[in-house]
Design a protein around this motif. Structure first.
Motif, PDB file in Angstrom:
ATOM      1  N   SER A 152       0.896  -1.160   0.000  1.00 21.71           N
ATOM      2  CA  SER A 152       0.000   0.000   0.000  1.00 21.71           C
ATOM      3  C   SER A 152       0.931   1.205   0.000  1.00 21.71           C
ATOM      4  N   LEU A 153       1.577   1.411  -1.139  1.00 17.88           N
ATOM      5  CA  LEU A 153       2.706   2.324  -1.250  1.00 17.88           C
ATOM      6  C   LEU A 153       2.383   3.695  -0.666  1.00 17.88           C
ATOM      7  N   TYR A 154       3.285   4.155   0.204  1.00 20.72           N
ATOM      8  CA  TYR A 154       3.155   5.475   0.826  1.00 20.72           C
ATOM      9  C   TYR A 154       2.964   6.524  -0.267  1.00 20.72           C
ATOM     10  N   ARG A 155       1.955   7.378  -0.102  1.00 19.42           N
ATOM     11  CA  ARG A 155       1.551   8.295  -1.165  1.00 19.42           C
ATOM     12  C   ARG A 155       2.701   9.156  -1.698  1.00 19.42           C
ATOM     13  N   PRO A 156       3.554   9.738  -0.850  1.00 20.02           N
ATOM     14  CA  PRO A 156       4.685  10.504  -1.423  1.00 20.02           C
ATOM     15  C   PRO A 156       5.600   9.657  -2.298  1.00 20.02           C
ATOM     16  N   TYR A 157       5.807   8.377  -1.957  1.00 20.03           N
ATOM     17  CA  TYR A 157       6.632   7.509  -2.797  1.00 20.03           C
ATOM     18  C   TYR A 157       5.911   7.225  -4.118  1.00 20.03           C
ATOM     19  N   GLN A 158       4.602   7.026  -4.037  1.00 21.40           N
ATOM     20  CA  GLN A 158       3.811   6.805  -5.242  1.00 21.40           C
ATOM     21  C   GLN A 158       3.929   8.000  -6.183  1.00 21.40           C
ATOM     22  N   ASP A 159       3.819   9.203  -5.632  1.00 18.99           N
ATOM     23  CA  ASP A 159       3.910  10.400  -6.468  1.00 18.99           C
ATOM     24  C   ASP A 159       5.281  10.517  -7.127  1.00 18.99           C
ATOM     25  N   LEU A 160       6.339  10.176  -6.380  1.00 15.10           N
ATOM     26  CA  LEU A 160       7.682  10.235  -6.952  1.00 15.10           C
ATOM     27  C   LEU A 160       7.812   9.292  -8.139  1.00 15.10           C
ATOM     28  N   ILE A 161       7.288   8.083  -7.998  1.00 15.02           N
ATOM     29  CA  ILE A 161       7.379   7.095  -9.071  1.00 15.02           C
ATOM     30  C   ILE A 161       6.561   7.530 -10.284  1.00 15.02           C
ATOM     31  N   LEU A 162       5.346   8.015 -10.046  1.00 14.69           N
ATOM     32  CA  LEU A 162       4.472   8.367 -11.159  1.00 14.69           C
ATOM     33  C   LEU A 162       4.957   9.595 -11.928  1.00 14.69           C
ATOM     34  N   LYS A 163       5.658  10.494 -11.250  1.00 12.74           N
ATOM     35  CA  LYS A 163       6.135  11.714 -11.905  1.00 12.74           C
ATOM     36  C   LYS A 163       7.506  11.543 -12.560  1.00 12.74           C
ATOM     37  N   ALA A 164       8.188  10.454 -12.233  1.00  8.08           N
ATOM     38  CA  ALA A 164       9.532  10.235 -12.788  1.00  8.08           C
ATOM     39  C   ALA A 164       9.415   9.455 -14.096  1.00  8.08           C
ATOM     40  N   PHE A 165       9.085  10.146 -15.181  1.00  6.69           N
ATOM     41  CA  PHE A 165       8.822   9.474 -16.456  1.00  6.69           C
ATOM     42  C   PHE A 165      10.075   8.824 -17.037  1.00  6.69           C
ATOM     43  N   SER A 166      11.240   9.220 -16.584  1.00  4.35           N
ATOM     44  CA  SER A 166      12.468   8.623 -17.102  1.00  4.35           C
ATOM     45  C   SER A 166      12.942   7.443 -16.270  1.00  4.35           C
ATOM     46  N   VAL A 167      12.184   7.084 -15.224  1.00  5.42           N
ATOM     47  CA  VAL A 167      12.544   5.953 -14.359  1.00  5.42           C
ATOM     48  C   VAL A 167      11.488   4.870 -14.518  1.00  5.42           C
ATOM     49  N   ASP A 168      11.888   3.715 -15.006  1.00  4.80           N
ATOM     50  CA  ASP A 168      10.967   2.592 -15.127  1.00  4.80           C
ATOM     51  C   ASP A 168      10.916   1.829 -13.807  1.00  4.80           C
ATOM     52  N   CYS A 169       9.749   1.312 -13.474  1.00  3.11           N
ATOM     53  CA  CYS A 169       9.559   0.693 -12.160  1.00  3.11           C
ATOM     54  C   CYS A 169       8.777  -0.603 -12.288  1.00  3.11           C
ATOM     55  N   ARG A 170       9.372  -1.678 -11.798  1.00  2.61           N
ATOM     56  CA  ARG A 170       8.689  -2.976 -11.726  1.00  2.61           C
ATOM     57  C   ARG A 170       8.415  -3.292 -10.260  1.00  2.61           C
ATOM     58  N   ILE A 171       7.175  -3.601  -9.940  1.00  4.23           N
ATOM     59  CA  ILE A 171       6.760  -3.819  -8.556  1.00  4.23           C
ATOM     60  C   ILE A 171       6.237  -5.248  -8.405  1.00  4.23           C
ATOM     61  N   VAL A 172       6.636  -5.900  -7.321  1.00  9.14           N
ATOM     62  CA  VAL A 172       6.092  -7.214  -6.967  1.00  9.14           C
ATOM     63  C   VAL A 172       5.404  -7.095  -5.611  1.00  9.14           C
ATOM     64  N   ALA A 173       4.120  -7.419  -5.577  1.00 10.66           N
ATOM     65  CA  ALA A 173       3.334  -7.427  -4.346  1.00 10.66           C
ATOM     66  C   ALA A 173       2.895  -8.851  -4.049  1.00 10.66           C
TER      67      ALA A 173
END
Length: 533
Positions: free
Chosen positions: A341-362
């Protein structure tokens, strides 16, 4: 290039034998994508240069358990263990501790646990199973139990024991013996030794990081209850009773400071954590002074997150990392959490960083340890499905949905779920690679789940491992991933991190949460508990 960091010369340096008055960090060996980030971090956090050959990445619960037993069986001076609790079936572990204490008359054992989790009603509570050790070795065994000050007043009286952890726990996982220490997210319970997947990094013969972990635990004992046999509390050698101590069944929980109420030590804890980190930041911990000396060293950076005490080092670290990554090509960030349940500030950082690709495993619902539980706790996996749905809706709105079907090739944000028959999932952390075909150069490991609970409620200790580059191309390194026997230590360590990611992802499948129903009653429960999940 070399960066010299000017440090305050503490007047107590002479009392700390491994301290020096300057820290030197080679930035030339750090990958350029995180070079500035590393320097920012070194200005505000403790930094331990560790020989890469002294770092071992474990991947199996059984390895974690056998390594822990081996460490205990070889202990000479001290054993220091920090965990949420010790399970009721861990007779072998308790016996190993008792046997080694009998074999080494000068050996000392320090335990730091969560009070609410360790004192649940019943004869098999952690507190009760530790009483024989306290009775046999009263002068050499110390058991401290941290209790969050947030649960107080009427709530403290009416909240059932199974749910009182919702107001905060002691969550740091440290397993140390002498100058060796193992950092994990795993607790001391049978499932974590057999079929509950987590992460485990072992550091051998490293007195500085071991001392850091030991002193971190000692700092917390100043505002934690001390576990004592009930009969001992009235003896002449016992601490003087105070109005905040209490007896429960066969044991007493002694509060160390009668002038401070156990519900109101927030400012004390904040000051203690701040002073502790400042002391270690301001000391160079046996840092090699020449580039040749550091060529095989990784950097280990401890990070405390204790939101209820206004200590938010993890948050500042994430902001700094992403601020530097957005100008660094196209790095790949792998992230995992057993309770996603990703902390909202971390979520915003990931979503706004268009040059950083992110793979998540839950964790899939079936791999969540609460799957099939009775009562309200049985709704917890469904609650995480709700959080995942909300996250993926935000990903879609931001235009960040993974644009290729293959998890190995693509860009954007990809969510997968981990499932393995008969297993549960508890791993957490991040790995950073300069690109999709590169080996990792950074990982975050430890106790944090990267969610709101970790940010605001629980007390967490995590570590960043930053691995300098070596004189090998990443394509060559990737090609020889399975034959690391003759690799330089730094390259071998980076390959180990890649194998760790691949092992986790080998049990990851396409996220199916979009097709799962979440009942309105579960939505109501999630709303009521807010950031407690």
């Amino acid at each position: 290039m070399w960066q010299r960091l000017s440090l305050w010369k503490a007047p107590t340096l002479a009392r700390i034998p491994f301290a020096y008055q300057r820290r030197w960090i080679s930035t030339r060996l750090i990958d350029r994508s995180i070079r500035d980030f590393t320097l920012e971090l070194a200005n505000r956090q403790p930094v331990f240069p560790i020989p890469a050959s002294s770092i071992r990445i474990l991947t199996e619960p059984s390895q974690f358990y056998m390594t822990l037993l081996d460490m205990i069986n070889q202990a000479e001076r001290r054993i220091f263990l920090s965990s949420l609790y010790i399970g009721s079936e861990e007779g072998e572990l308790i016996s190993a501790l008792a046997r080694r204490l009998r074999e080494i008359p000068t050996l000392k054992l320090d335990l730091l646990l969560d009070l609410n989790r360790s004192t649940r009603p019943g004869r098999d509570s952690t507190a009760n199973i530790l009483l024989p050790l306290l009775q046999e070795f009263p002068a050499r065994v110390n058991v401290s139990m941290f209790r969050s000050p947030s649960l107080r007043g009427l709530l403290a009286k009416v909240v059932p024991p199974r749910f009182n952890e919702g107001w905060g726990t002691w969550h740091a996982k440290i397993y140390g013996v002498d100058d060796n220490v193992m950092i994990s997210g795993a607790n001391l319970n049978k499932s974590y030794f057999t079929n509950r997947q987590d992460r485990y990094l072992h550091f051998s013969s490293q007195p500085n990081i071991a001392q850091y972990c030991f002193e971190f635990m000692q700092t917390v004992t100043n505002f934690s209850f001390k576990l004592l046999p009930a009969s001992r509390h009235s003896s002449s050698s016992s601490p003087a009773p105070n109005p905040h101590s209490y007896t429960n069944d066969d044991y007493t929980l002694h509060w160390p400071n009668s002038s401070t109420h156990p519900h109101h030590f927030n400012s004390i804890a904040e000051s203690a954590f701040s002073r502790f980190q400042t002391k270690y930041r301001d000391l160079t911990l046996s840092t090699p002074k020449t580039e040749s000396d550091t060529s095989n060293h990784a950097l280990v950076v401890p990070i405390i997150q204790a939101g209820q005490f206004n200590i938010r080092e993890e948050e500042s670290t994430f902001r700094s990392l992403f601020r530097n990554l957005v100008h660094s090509g196209r790095p790949l960030l792998d992230l995992t959490s057993g309770y996603f349940s990703l902390y909202r500030p971390y979520q915003d950082l990931i979503l706004k960083a268009f040059s950083v690709d992110c793979r998540i495993v839950a964790s899939s619902p079936k791999a969540n340890s609460f799957y099939g539980s009775k009562g309200i706790s049985g709704r917890i996996p469904e609650g995480y499905t709700l959080y995942e749905k909300r996250f993926m809706k935000a990903v879609a709105k931001a235009g960040r949905i993974w644009k290729e079907k293959s998890p190995e090739q693509g860009n954007g944000v990809l969510l997968s779920e981990w499932e393995k028959p008969g297993w549960t999932y508890h791993a957490k952390g991040i790995w950073l690679s300069p690109g999709p075909s590169s080996l990792p150069i950074l990982t975050l490991f430890g106790s944090t789940n990267l969610n709101s609970r970790s940010a605001h409620i629980d007390t967490e200790l995590s570590f960043l491992l930053i691995i300098p580059s070596v004189q090998h191309t990443d394509s060559t390194a990737s090609a020889g991933l399975s034959s690391a026997i003759s690799d330089p230590p730094l390259l071998s360590l980076r390959k180990g991190l890649r194998r760790e990611i691949e092992k986790i992802r080998s049990n990851a499948v396409e996220w199916k949460g979009g097709h799962r129903e979440v009942r309105w009653s579960t939505k109501l429960i999630v709303w009521l508990v807010k950031g407690m999940l």
